[in-house]
Design a protein around this motif. Structure first.
Motif, PDB file in Angstrom:
ATOM      1  N   GLY A   8     -23.109 -37.795  55.079  1.00  0.00           N
ATOM      2  CA  GLY A   8     -22.628 -37.902  56.443  1.00  0.00           C
ATOM      3  C   GLY A   8     -22.478 -36.587  57.181  1.00  0.00           C
ATOM      4  N   ARG A   9     -22.939 -35.516  56.548  1.00  0.00           N
ATOM      5  CA  ARG A   9     -22.797 -34.206  57.185  1.00  0.00           C
ATOM      6  C   ARG A   9     -24.159 -33.539  57.332  1.00  0.00           C
ATOM      7  N   GLU A  10     -24.232 -32.561  58.206  1.00  0.00           N
ATOM      8  CA  GLU A  10     -25.462 -31.830  58.399  1.00  0.00           C
ATOM      9  C   GLU A  10     -25.676 -30.842  57.248  1.00  0.00           C
ATOM     10  N   ARG A  11     -26.926 -30.476  57.080  1.00  0.00           N
ATOM     11  CA  ARG A  11     -27.248 -29.487  56.071  1.00  0.00           C
ATOM     12  C   ARG A  11     -26.596 -28.153  56.424  1.00  0.00           C
ATOM     13  N   GLU A  12     -26.053 -27.514  55.417  1.00  0.00           N
ATOM     14  CA  GLU A  12     -25.293 -26.284  55.598  1.00  0.00           C
ATOM     15  C   GLU A  12     -25.945 -25.129  54.845  1.00  0.00           C
ATOM     16  N   PHE A  13     -26.158 -24.028  55.525  1.00  0.00           N
ATOM     17  CA  PHE A  13     -26.645 -22.821  54.869  1.00  0.00           C
ATOM     18  C   PHE A  13     -25.521 -22.218  54.033  1.00  0.00           C
ATOM     19  N   LEU A  14     -25.866 -21.771  52.828  1.00  0.00           N
ATOM     20  CA  LEU A  14     -24.877 -21.175  51.941  1.00  0.00           C
ATOM     21  C   LEU A  14     -25.120 -19.698  51.697  1.00  0.00           C
ATOM     22  N   SER A  15     -26.351 -19.360  51.340  1.00  0.00           N
ATOM     23  CA  SER A  15     -26.607 -17.999  50.897  1.00  0.00           C
ATOM     24  C   SER A  15     -28.100 -17.722  50.917  1.00  0.00           C
ATOM     25  N   SER A  16     -28.443 -16.447  51.032  1.00  0.00           N
ATOM     26  CA  SER A  16     -29.842 -16.040  50.939  1.00  0.00           C
ATOM     27  C   SER A  16     -29.938 -14.712  50.212  1.00  0.00           C
ATOM     28  N   ILE A  17     -31.141 -14.456  49.691  1.00  0.00           N
ATOM     29  CA  ILE A  17     -31.377 -13.227  48.955  1.00  0.00           C
ATOM     30  C   ILE A  17     -32.749 -12.701  49.350  1.00  0.00           C
ATOM     31  N   SER A  18     -32.836 -11.394  49.483  1.00  0.00           N
ATOM     32  CA  SER A  18     -34.078 -10.756  49.899  1.00  0.00           C
ATOM     33  C   SER A  18     -35.112 -10.766  48.780  1.00  0.00           C
ATOM     34  N   LEU A  19     -36.297 -10.313  49.098  1.00  0.00           N
ATOM     35  CA  LEU A  19     -37.421 -10.364  48.161  1.00  0.00           C
ATOM     36  C   LEU A  19     -37.123  -9.641  46.855  1.00  0.00           C
ATOM     37  N   SER A  20     -36.514  -8.480  46.950  1.00  0.00           N
ATOM     38  CA  SER A  20     -36.222  -7.693  45.759  1.00  0.00           C
ATOM     39  C   SER A  20     -34.888  -8.051  45.135  1.00  0.00           C
ATOM     40  N   GLY A  21     -34.081  -8.776  45.884  1.00  0.00           N
ATOM     41  CA  GLY A  21     -32.730  -9.090  45.428  1.00  0.00           C
ATOM     42  C   GLY A  21     -31.708  -8.064  45.868  1.00  0.00           C
ATOM     43  N   GLY A  22     -32.140  -7.083  46.605  1.00  0.00           N
ATOM     44  CA  GLY A  22     -31.234  -6.019  46.984  1.00  0.00           C
ATOM     45  C   GLY A  22     -30.277  -6.368  48.105  1.00  0.00           C
ATOM     46  N   SER A  23     -30.605  -7.404  48.861  1.00  0.00           N
ATOM     47  CA  SER A  23     -29.740  -7.815  49.967  1.00  0.00           C
ATOM     48  C   SER A  23     -29.400  -9.288  49.835  1.00  0.00           C
ATOM     49  N   THR A  24     -28.133  -9.580  50.019  1.00  0.00           N
ATOM     50  CA  THR A  24     -27.680 -10.964  49.944  1.00  0.00           C
ATOM     51  C   THR A  24     -26.798 -11.262  51.151  1.00  0.00           C
ATOM     52  N   TYR A  25     -26.698 -12.546  51.460  1.00  0.00           N
ATOM     53  CA  TYR A  25     -25.876 -12.982  52.595  1.00  0.00           C
ATOM     54  C   TYR A  25     -25.215 -14.283  52.209  1.00  0.00           C
ATOM     55  N   TYR A  26     -23.962 -14.453  52.643  1.00  0.00           N
ATOM     56  CA  TYR A  26     -23.198 -15.654  52.290  1.00  0.00           C
ATOM     57  C   TYR A  26     -22.526 -16.250  53.520  1.00  0.00           C
ATOM     58  N   ALA A  27     -22.466 -17.554  53.542  1.00  0.00           N
ATOM     59  CA  ALA A  27     -21.652 -18.227  54.544  1.00  0.00           C
ATOM     60  C   ALA A  27     -20.185 -18.019  54.204  1.00  0.00           C
ATOM     61  N   ASP A  28     -19.352 -18.038  55.201  1.00  0.00           N
ATOM     62  CA  ASP A  28     -17.922 -17.819  54.970  1.00  0.00           C
ATOM     63  C   ASP A  28     -17.327 -18.848  54.017  1.00  0.00           C
ATOM     64  N   SER A  29     -17.883 -20.046  54.026  1.00  0.00           N
ATOM     65  CA  SER A  29     -17.326 -21.124  53.209  1.00  0.00           C
ATOM     66  C   SER A  29     -17.466 -20.874  51.706  1.00  0.00           C
ATOM     67  N   VAL A  30     -18.386 -19.995  51.325  1.00  0.00           N
ATOM     68  CA  VAL A  30     -18.618 -19.763  49.895  1.00  0.00           C
ATOM     69  C   VAL A  30     -18.466 -18.296  49.499  1.00  0.00           C
ATOM     70  N   LYS A  31     -18.241 -17.441  50.465  1.00  0.00           N
ATOM     71  CA  LYS A  31     -18.128 -16.012  50.184  1.00  0.00           C
ATOM     72  C   LYS A  31     -16.983 -15.764  49.214  1.00  0.00           C
ATOM     73  N   GLY A  32     -17.264 -14.978  48.182  1.00  0.00           N
ATOM     74  CA  GLY A  32     -16.257 -14.683  47.182  1.00  0.00           C
ATOM     75  C   GLY A  32     -16.206 -15.678  46.038  1.00  0.00           C
ATOM     76  N   ARG A  33     -16.851 -16.826  46.205  1.00  0.00           N
ATOM     77  CA  ARG A  33     -16.877 -17.839  45.136  1.00  0.00           C
ATOM     78  C   ARG A  33     -18.276 -18.039  44.579  1.00  0.00           C
ATOM     79  N   PHE A  34     -19.282 -17.925  45.420  1.00  0.00           N
ATOM     80  CA  PHE A  34     -20.663 -18.142  45.002  1.00  0.00           C
ATOM     81  C   PHE A  34     -21.402 -16.798  44.954  1.00  0.00           C
ATOM     82  N   THR A  35     -22.335 -16.693  44.019  1.00  0.00           N
ATOM     83  CA  THR A  35     -23.160 -15.498  43.896  1.00  0.00           C
ATOM     84  C   THR A  35     -24.613 -15.900  43.753  1.00  0.00           C
TER      85      THR A  35
END
Length: 118
Positions: A41-68
């Motif tokens: 019943g909910r829309e798809r939610e972005f959680l996290s992404s990682i760059s090609l080399s793995g050197g850069s990552t990004y997290y949604a606030d909802s999972v920051k600090g809990r997901f890696t």
């Protein structure tokens, strides 16, 4: 690139799971990888992404600090380590691939269900 997510299951609140995203082909390292989820019943939610080399990552606030997010290009696999899981994390989790020159994700895995019990 074709993707297959796995590692979902049933876990108690406060527990952990590690999701895997296995890619076919020899171009895995040419793609940015993202993790998304969709609860009923909910829309798809972005959680996290990682760059090609793995050197850069990004997290949604909802999972920051809990997901890696991480990746092993030698194994053509990306991961999402999920800790301190909450019942509201219950959803189908998807991995997706995006060319670095684009914003949208063009290849999607089939999804893996994560259920967090209270």
């Amino acid at each position: 690139v074709q993707l297959q997510a796995s590692g979902g299951g049933l876990v108690q609140a406060g527990g952990s799971l590690r999701l895997s995203c296995a890619a076919s082909g020899r171009t895995f390292s040419s793609y940015r990888i993202g993790w998304f989820r969709q609860a009923p019943g909910r829309e798809r939610e972005f959680l996290s992404s990682i760059s090609l080399s793995g050197g850069s990552t990004y997290y949604a606030d909802s999972v920051k600090g809990r997901f890696t997010i991480s990746r092993d290009n030698a194994k053509n696999t990306a991961y999402l380590q999920m800790n301190s899981l909450k019942p509201e994390d219950t959803a189908v989790y998807y991995c997706a691939a995006s060319r670095p020159s684009t914003i949208s994700y063009s290849s999607w895995g089939q999804g893996t269900l994560v259920t967090v019990s209270s």
